[in-house]
Design a protein around this motif. Sequence first.
Motif, mmCIF file in Angstrom:
data_model
loop_
_atom_site.group_PDB
_atom_site.id
_atom_site.type_symbol
_atom_site.label_atom_id
_atom_site.label_comp_id
_atom_site.label_asym_id
_atom_site.label_seq_id
_atom_site.Cartn_x
_atom_site.Cartn_y
_atom_site.Cartn_z
ATOM 1 N N PHE A 163 -1.852 11.749 2.646
ATOM 2 C CA PHE A 163 -0.826 10.789 2.238
ATOM 3 C C PHE A 163 -1.386 9.369 2.263
ATOM 4 C CE2 PHE A 163 2.716 7.967 3.433
ATOM 5 C CZ PHE A 163 3.599 8.229 2.398
ATOM 6 N N ASP A 164 -2.029 9.006 3.359
ATOM 7 C CA ASP A 164 -2.601 7.662 3.496
ATOM 8 C C ASP A 164 -3.693 7.402 2.461
ATOM 9 O OD1 ASP A 164 -0.901 7.150 5.618
ATOM 10 O OD2 ASP A 164 -2.406 7.589 7.151
ATOM 11 N N MET A 165 -4.527 8.407 2.180
ATOM 12 C CA MET A 165 -5.602 8.244 1.209
ATOM 13 C C MET A 165 -5.037 7.972 -0.194
ATOM 14 S SD MET A 165 -8.585 10.875 0.009
ATOM 15 C CE MET A 165 -7.334 12.005 -0.518
ATOM 16 N N ILE A 166 -3.992 8.693 -0.564
ATOM 17 C CA ILE A 166 -3.391 8.485 -1.890
ATOM 18 C C ILE A 166 -2.777 7.086 -1.973
ATOM 19 C CG2 ILE A 166 -1.583 9.245 -3.474
ATOM 20 C CD1 ILE A 166 -2.103 12.121 -2.421
ATOM 21 N N LEU A 167 -2.054 6.679 -0.930
ATOM 22 C CA LEU A 167 -1.493 5.322 -0.921
ATOM 23 C C LEU A 167 -2.593 4.273 -1.018
ATOM 24 C CD1 LEU A 167 1.425 5.341 1.684
ATOM 25 C CD2 LEU A 167 1.558 5.348 -0.807
ATOM 26 N N HIS A 168 -3.680 4.487 -0.285
ATOM 27 C CA HIS A 168 -4.802 3.552 -0.317
ATOM 28 C C HIS A 168 -5.362 3.441 -1.737
ATOM 29 C CE1 HIS A 168 -8.275 1.313 1.072
ATOM 30 N NE2 HIS A 168 -9.052 2.185 0.446
ATOM 31 N N ARG A 169 -5.520 4.564 -2.405
ATOM 32 C CA ARG A 169 -6.044 4.538 -3.777
ATOM 33 C C ARG A 169 -5.070 3.867 -4.739
ATOM 34 N NH1 ARG A 169 -9.507 10.079 -4.498
ATOM 35 N NH2 ARG A 169 -11.143 9.445 -3.057
ATOM 36 N N MET A 170 -3.790 4.048 -4.520
ATOM 37 C CA MET A 170 -2.798 3.362 -5.364
ATOM 38 C C MET A 170 -2.864 1.858 -5.147
ATOM 39 S SD MET A 170 0.597 5.720 -5.351
ATOM 40 C CE MET A 170 0.564 7.405 -5.905
ATOM 41 N N HIS A 171 -3.045 1.442 -3.884
ATOM 42 C CA HIS A 171 -3.216 0.016 -3.592
ATOM 43 C C HIS A 171 -4.483 -0.515 -4.271
ATOM 44 C CE1 HIS A 171 -0.066 -1.179 -0.753
ATOM 45 N NE2 HIS A 171 -0.189 0.008 -0.164
ATOM 46 N N GLU A 172 -5.590 0.205 -4.140
ATOM 47 C CA GLU A 172 -6.858 -0.221 -4.745
ATOM 48 C C GLU A 172 -6.764 -0.331 -6.268
ATOM 49 O OE1 GLU A 172 -9.668 2.745 -3.437
ATOM 50 O OE2 GLU A 172 -10.505 1.371 -1.939
ATOM 51 N N THR B 211 3.590 -2.641 -8.500
ATOM 52 C CA THR B 211 3.120 -3.922 -9.026
ATOM 53 C C THR B 211 3.487 -3.970 -10.508
ATOM 54 O OG1 THR B 211 1.009 -2.970 -9.674
ATOM 55 C CG2 THR B 211 1.142 -3.936 -7.452
ATOM 56 N N ASP B 212 3.165 -5.067 -11.179
ATOM 57 C CA ASP B 212 3.391 -5.129 -12.626
ATOM 58 C C ASP B 212 2.586 -4.053 -13.343
ATOM 59 O OD1 ASP B 212 5.177 -7.212 -12.377
ATOM 60 O OD2 ASP B 212 3.696 -8.772 -12.798
ATOM 61 N N GLU B 213 1.359 -3.807 -12.881
ATOM 62 C CA GLU B 213 0.535 -2.737 -13.455
ATOM 63 C C GLU B 213 1.192 -1.379 -13.242
ATOM 64 O OE1 GLU B 213 -2.550 -0.632 -15.288
ATOM 65 O OE2 GLU B 213 -2.186 -2.792 -15.317
ATOM 66 N N GLY B 214 1.743 -1.165 -12.047
ATOM 67 C CA GLY B 214 2.447 0.078 -11.744
ATOM 68 C C GLY B 214 3.686 0.253 -12.599
ATOM 69 N N LYS B 215 4.430 -0.830 -12.797
ATOM 70 C CA LYS B 215 5.622 -0.770 -13.653
ATOM 71 C C LYS B 215 5.233 -0.475 -15.096
ATOM 72 C CE LYS B 215 8.291 -3.856 -10.733
ATOM 73 N NZ LYS B 215 8.838 -5.202 -10.551
ATOM 74 N N PHE C 100 2.207 -2.206 -4.008
ATOM 75 C CA PHE C 100 1.947 -3.163 -2.940
ATOM 76 C C PHE C 100 2.961 -2.922 -1.837
ATOM 77 C CE2 PHE C 100 5.097 -5.335 -5.468
ATOM 78 C CZ PHE C 100 5.858 -6.060 -4.566
ATOM 79 N N THR C 101 2.693 -3.447 -0.676
ATOM 80 C CA THR C 101 3.603 -3.339 0.456
ATOM 81 C C THR C 101 4.324 -4.668 0.610
ATOM 82 O OG1 THR C 101 2.078 -1.792 1.512
ATOM 83 C CG2 THR C 101 3.759 -2.785 2.913
ATOM 84 N N THR C 102 5.646 -4.610 0.645
ATOM 85 C CA THR C 102 6.459 -5.822 0.776
ATOM 86 C C THR C 102 6.386 -6.351 2.198
ATOM 87 O OG1 THR C 102 8.492 -4.698 1.426
ATOM 88 C CG2 THR C 102 8.068 -4.907 -0.959
ATOM 89 N N ASN C 103 6.956 -7.533 2.405
ATOM 90 C CA ASN C 103 7.018 -8.126 3.751
ATOM 91 C C ASN C 103 7.796 -7.250 4.725
ATOM 92 O OD1 ASN C 103 5.623 -10.314 2.782
ATOM 93 N ND2 ASN C 103 7.455 -11.554 2.460
#
Length: 146
Positions: free
Chosen positions: A106-115, A130-134, A120-123
């Motif tokens: 789970f963490d690895m997939i999230l990390h790759r999505m962030h990369e 992100t705009d790219e994700g949208k 992104f992670t909100t406050n």
Amino acid sequence: MNYQAELNARLEAVRQMPIADEPIRLGEDNTHEMITNELFQEFNLSKYDLDETDILRAIKIESILERYDGVFRKHYALKMFYSIAKAGVIMPINLQELINRPQGMFDMILHRMHESNLIFTTNLGELELTDEGKSLAARLGVDIFI
């Protein structure tokens, strides 16, 4: 019933709902729970019939995702991305519960999505596109109706 028919039926049901005299107040916990429950129901894929257009869509989606192969080669990555897109924002713990995969995967997939600049992670610690994700979600044809 196929997915599009179910989506249209659900949207029509919402359009016809009477407006309540007293609005329902939702807290943050209620909202996250409702979103997670809605996604659990949607992921019951056995209720959908398949036809040839679904195969063509799958081929088209594969071609769109090739650009992000570092992310979407992992099983469940598309399901995670879709969940974030449908929810708008989602707490990682709720997403983990929904996906039900080992923490490391789970963490690895999230990390790759962030990369890949898809999320992104909100406050507040929530995951959001992100705009790219949208843009990717729009190209995949994700309709936001939750």
